[in-house]
Design a protein around this motif. Structure first.
Motif, PDB file in Angstrom:
ATOM      1  N   SER A  87       0.828  -1.201   0.000  1.00 13.50           N
ATOM      2  CA  SER A  87       0.000   0.000   0.000  1.00 13.50           C
ATOM      3  C   SER A  87       0.869   1.261   0.000  1.00 13.50           C
ATOM      4  CB  SER A  87      -0.908   0.007   1.225  1.00 13.50           C
ATOM      5  OG  SER A  87      -0.133   0.027   2.401  1.00 13.50           O
ATOM      6  N   HIS A  88       0.291   2.368  -0.470  1.00 12.90           N
ATOM      7  CA  HIS A  88       0.993   3.647  -0.459  1.00 12.90           C
ATOM      8  C   HIS A  88       0.908   4.258   0.941  1.00 12.90           C
ATOM      9  CE1 HIS A  88       0.979   3.212  -4.741  1.00 12.90           C
ATOM     10  NE2 HIS A  88       1.693   4.311  -4.872  1.00 12.90           N
ATOM     11  N   THR A  89       1.976   4.906   1.315  1.00 13.06           N
ATOM     12  CA  THR A  89       2.014   5.533   2.630  1.00 13.06           C
ATOM     13  C   THR A  89       2.798   6.832   2.555  1.00 13.06           C
ATOM     14  OG1 THR A  89       2.518   5.147   4.946  1.00 13.06           O
ATOM     15  CG2 THR A  89       4.095   4.313   3.372  1.00 13.06           C
ATOM     16  N   LYS A  90       2.554   7.712   3.496  1.00 17.20           N
ATOM     17  CA  LYS A  90       3.300   8.968   3.575  1.00 17.20           C
ATOM     18  C   LYS A  90       4.537   8.746   4.431  1.00 17.20           C
ATOM     19  CE  LYS A  90      -0.613  12.040   3.094  1.00 17.20           C
ATOM     20  NZ  LYS A  90      -1.418  13.093   3.701  1.00 17.20           N
ATOM     21  N   ILE A  91       5.659   9.181   3.919  1.00 19.59           N
ATOM     22  CA  ILE A  91       6.928   9.015   4.623  1.00 19.59           C
ATOM     23  C   ILE A  91       7.572  10.388   4.741  1.00 19.59           C
ATOM     24  CG2 ILE A  91       9.214   7.986   4.536  1.00 19.59           C
ATOM     25  CD1 ILE A  91       7.927   5.685   2.988  1.00 19.59           C
ATOM     26  N   ARG A  92       7.981  10.709   5.946  1.00 18.56           N
ATOM     27  CA  ARG A  92       8.638  11.996   6.184  1.00 18.56           C
ATOM     28  C   ARG A  92      10.121  11.741   6.409  1.00 18.56           C
ATOM     29  NH1 ARG A  92       6.884  16.839  10.170  1.00 18.56           N
ATOM     30  NH2 ARG A  92       8.637  18.154   9.625  1.00 18.56           N
ATOM     31  N   GLU A  95       7.876  15.496   2.826  1.00 16.60           N
ATOM     32  CA  GLU A  95       6.969  14.368   3.033  1.00 16.60           C
ATOM     33  C   GLU A  95       6.591  13.838   1.658  1.00 16.60           C
ATOM     34  OE1 GLU A  95       2.547  14.118   4.512  1.00 16.60           O
ATOM     35  OE2 GLU A  95       3.925  14.540   6.170  1.00 16.60           O
ATOM     36  N   VAL A  96       6.854  12.559   1.433  1.00 12.49           N
ATOM     37  CA  VAL A  96       6.566  11.947   0.134  1.00 12.49           C
ATOM     38  C   VAL A  96       5.583  10.802   0.326  1.00 12.49           C
ATOM     39  CG1 VAL A  96       8.787  12.555  -0.887  1.00 12.49           C
ATOM     40  CG2 VAL A  96       8.559  10.416   0.313  1.00 12.49           C
ATOM     41  N   THR A  97       4.831  10.512  -0.720  1.00 10.02           N
ATOM     42  CA  THR A  97       3.938   9.355  -0.726  1.00 10.02           C
ATOM     43  C   THR A  97       4.526   8.338  -1.687  1.00 10.02           C
ATOM     44  OG1 THR A  97       2.043  10.764  -0.302  1.00 10.02           O
ATOM     45  CG2 THR A  97       1.595   8.583  -1.178  1.00 10.02           C
ATOM     46  N   MET A  98       4.763   7.140  -1.196  1.00 15.14           N
ATOM     47  CA  MET A  98       5.350   6.082  -2.013  1.00 15.14           C
ATOM     48  C   MET A  98       4.857   4.741  -1.505  1.00 15.14           C
ATOM     49  SD  MET A  98       9.243   5.618  -0.499  1.00 15.14           S
ATOM     50  CE  MET A  98       9.869   6.973  -1.387  1.00 15.14           C
TER      51      MET A  98
END
Length: 82
Positions: A44-49, A54-57
């Motif tokens: 699943s896609h998740t937000k990573i800081r 902050e990117v969504t990958m």
């Protein structure tokens, strides 16, 4: 019998295959397979800081990158030990 001769008649390559499947190597291989299964089950896609941005990958990308960075660090420190 000369010092280079082998008593079992298998030649010089006999000791090489015996050490191929040691318990430590089998454990590392099993952990590696379990790690890959864990990584590719989390798609699943998740937000990573990362500090500020902050990117969504996909989560598997972040887990795989983290695992590779950890493996490279471990290889570097093991190499320095020798």
């Amino acid at each position: 019998m000369s010092p280079g001769a082998s008593s079992n008649g298998s030649g010089k390559g006999g000791g090489r295959t015996r050490g191929l499947f040691t318990p430590a190597r089998l454990t590392v291989a099993a952990l590696g397979v379990l790690g890959l299964v864990f990584i590719f089950e989390n798609t699943s896609h998740t937000k990573i800081r990362l500090l500020i941005p902050e990117v969504t990958m996909p989560l598997w990308t972040a887990l795989l990158a983290t695992g590779l960075i950890g493996a490279l660090c471990g290889a570097y420190f093991m190499r320095r030990r020798q």
